[in-house]
Design a protein around this motif. Sequence first.
Motif, PDB file in Angstrom:
ATOM      1  N   LEU A  63       5.397  -1.572   1.717  1.00 40.27           N
ATOM      2  CA  LEU A  63       5.335  -3.020   1.799  1.00 40.27           C
ATOM      3  C   LEU A  63       4.378  -3.634   0.781  1.00 40.27           C
ATOM      4  CD1 LEU A  63       5.407  -3.230   5.685  1.00 40.27           C
ATOM      5  CD2 LEU A  63       7.209  -3.994   4.148  1.00 40.27           C
ATOM      6  N   GLY A  64       3.194  -3.061   0.628  1.00 36.46           N
ATOM      7  CA  GLY A  64       2.233  -3.641  -0.294  1.00 36.46           C
ATOM      8  C   GLY A  64       2.674  -3.595  -1.737  1.00 36.46           C
ATOM      9  N   SER A  65       3.515  -2.612  -2.067  1.00 41.82           N
ATOM     10  CA  SER A  65       3.979  -2.461  -3.448  1.00 41.82           C
ATOM     11  C   SER A  65       5.315  -3.138  -3.702  1.00 41.82           C
ATOM     12  CB  SER A  65       4.100  -0.966  -3.788  1.00 41.82           C
ATOM     13  OG  SER A  65       4.969  -0.315  -2.879  1.00 41.82           O
ATOM     14  N   MET A  66       6.048  -3.504  -2.640  1.00 41.44           N
ATOM     15  CA  MET A  66       7.386  -4.050  -2.818  1.00 41.44           C
ATOM     16  C   MET A  66       7.428  -5.333  -3.647  1.00 41.44           C
ATOM     17  SD  MET A  66      10.358  -4.651   0.045  1.00 41.44           S
ATOM     18  CE  MET A  66       9.981  -3.177   0.972  1.00 41.44           C
ATOM     19  N   PRO A  67       6.430  -6.229  -3.551  1.00 39.98           N
ATOM     20  CA  PRO A  67       6.496  -7.433  -4.400  1.00 39.98           C
ATOM     21  C   PRO A  67       6.598  -7.121  -5.889  1.00 39.98           C
ATOM     22  CG  PRO A  67       4.867  -7.728  -2.673  1.00 39.98           C
ATOM     23  CD  PRO A  67       5.315  -6.303  -2.591  1.00 39.98           C
ATOM     24  N   MET A  68       6.024  -6.023  -6.339  1.00 37.99           N
ATOM     25  CA  MET A  68       6.120  -5.674  -7.755  1.00 37.99           C
ATOM     26  C   MET A  68       7.547  -5.260  -8.126  1.00 37.99           C
ATOM     27  SD  MET A  68       2.521  -3.698  -8.437  1.00 37.99           S
ATOM     28  CE  MET A  68       0.960  -4.431  -7.939  1.00 37.99           C
ATOM     29  N   ALA A 303       1.187   0.108  -8.506  1.00 38.17           N
ATOM     30  CA  ALA A 303       1.716  -0.506  -7.284  1.00 38.17           C
ATOM     31  C   ALA A 303       1.187   0.183  -6.034  1.00 38.17           C
ATOM     32  CB  ALA A 303       3.246  -0.464  -7.302  1.00 38.17           C
ATOM     33  N   ILE A 304       0.988   1.503  -6.098  1.00 31.70           N
ATOM     34  CA  ILE A 304       0.460   2.245  -4.951  1.00 31.70           C
ATOM     35  C   ILE A 304      -0.987   1.844  -4.667  1.00 31.70           C
ATOM     36  CG2 ILE A 304      -0.270   4.550  -4.196  1.00 31.70           C
ATOM     37  CD1 ILE A 304       2.660   4.074  -3.841  1.00 31.70           C
ATOM     38  N   THR A 305      -1.789   1.759  -5.714  1.00 33.67           N
ATOM     39  CA  THR A 305      -3.196   1.398  -5.539  1.00 33.67           C
ATOM     40  C   THR A 305      -3.325  -0.008  -4.975  1.00 33.67           C
ATOM     41  OG1 THR A 305      -3.789   2.871  -7.352  1.00 33.67           O
ATOM     42  CG2 THR A 305      -5.395   1.192  -6.749  1.00 33.67           C
ATOM     43  N   TYR A 306      -2.543  -0.918  -5.498  1.00 29.40           N
ATOM     44  CA  TYR A 306      -2.547  -2.285  -4.977  1.00 29.40           C
ATOM     45  C   TYR A 306      -2.121  -2.291  -3.506  1.00 29.40           C
ATOM     46  CZ  TYR A 306      -1.434  -7.274  -4.613  1.00 29.40           C
ATOM     47  OH  TYR A 306      -1.390  -8.583  -4.226  1.00 29.40           O
TER      48      TYR A 306
END
Length: 547
Positions: A63-68, A303-306
């Motif tokens: 979820l946290g990376s999906m916006p990218m 994207a994973i770190t974000y």
Amino acid sequence: MERDPIELEIFKNLYHSIAEEMGAALRRTAFSPNIKERRDYSCAVFDGVGEVIAMGDHMPVHLGSMPMSVRAAIDADAMEPGDVVMLNDPFRGGTHLPDITLVAPVYVDTGRVTRAHKGSMVRGQKCPLHTGPDFYVASRAHHADVGGAYPGSMGLCREIYQEGVRIPPVKLRRRGEVNKDVLAMVLNNVRTPEEREGDLGAQIAACHTGSDRLREVCSRYGLEQARRAVADLLDYSEELMRSFLQRVPVGEYWAEDFLDGDGISDHPVKIAVKVKVTSKHEVAVDFTGSDPQVEGSVNAVAAITYSACFYVFRCLLAEDVPAAAGLMRPIRVIAPEGTIVNARPPAAVAGGNVETSQRIVDALLRALVQAIPERIPAAASGTMNNLTIGGINAKPNDPCSGEPFAYYETIAGGMGARPGKPGVSGVHTHMTNSLNTPAEALEYAYPLRVRRYSLRAGSGGEGKFRGGDGIVREIEVLTDCEVTLLADRRTRGPWGLSGGADGAPGKTFIMRRDGSVELMPAKFSTRLRKGERITIETPGGGGWGQA
């Protein structure tokens, strides 16, 4: 206009329920046990510029990376009604290759949509012609195989080209019709094409569900009111994060943690983080000092770190806070390029999504415990214990005999104890929110047999509050196959807090047909013959407080 709190709460729950219903549609129509049973998928709703406004209660690492990924899809090409864009490229917002994302535009009134370039004018009028979508919806699912050198596409690779088929943003559906050339290209590069096609169809169904529900909301309340609620949700989520940051002492908090190794060498891999909280109620999360990217497959992309940072700070807020893009407005993530937390292509990244993401969370929590010790738990198991088994099904009297198969699952461990509470045993924690595959489903779908499935008694760390226990999972293979494990926390157990003891490190054994037992490393690939077994003992969580 003054914000209406009742309207805001209604729309917050409306948008969240849409993401949840998308997930239910995906789960119920999927083919693979990894999605149907383990629920290794995520769905989210975005506004017309690609800002996330609602997420289902699914996989944090997705979820946290999906916006990218949504941003990459938007930037690649204009999307018309009926289009669905597919991608899995980790260097364009993805996580690792098995996680395939579908992005669909939502036009509330498709009758008014006209294909035009930006800035073109409506005939006879001076106002610009609006051609962009009103919303976007996205579904992401972990596919049990996307090709590559190892069944399950989670092997000990040295570059991304060995890990599977890498998909840039391409249109899987164009104006409502499947792009058969694109689909054929993908299905001809995987071991289980029928299952992959079924799971992709389930993801399309999820996007259709989200689109229909958004149109229903706009039909009931009007598009303008729905858009105003989106803007309010983004601002409200930012205000809630800033309100929380007011209670975090100003200062700099530093910590580091380590992966056991990258699977190619046993040299520990360091993740260093400095969290700087300013008087303006803003935070800088700086990973400068982390090790350079490595040869093995534990490299994490940006994207994973974000995503890990989004998860940690989201967890520090109340449960009912909207999971919207505004939460991250006061938070800046610094991940130096070319390091383990922001690898450059063609780095192998399969384990970065599942293992390094967990260690990034551990490092962040270890830093924040210096600022808000009453809010931070001891370390959880810190590994997803990624097990893949694949080969040709040679099980007698099996309707799938002679067909390739690829089984994938993550195995839970112990949760770390918290201030005032013990940890939970046998549970997926932090960046994973999936389930263990039920023995019945596993044995029905694959030539495998579950010999043992139990809690690992005593593996949780001692303390005033004990860490949760890990799991013991023993699987016998009923046909010759390739087995791969990507795991961690084998050389050092999850750390305890406030005098609590560390949790027990994990262990893995292979039992051969001649009765010999081999102790295996954290990351390996080996060939198992029919009748041989693998036993995985997952780490327990750290304890909290002096016993």
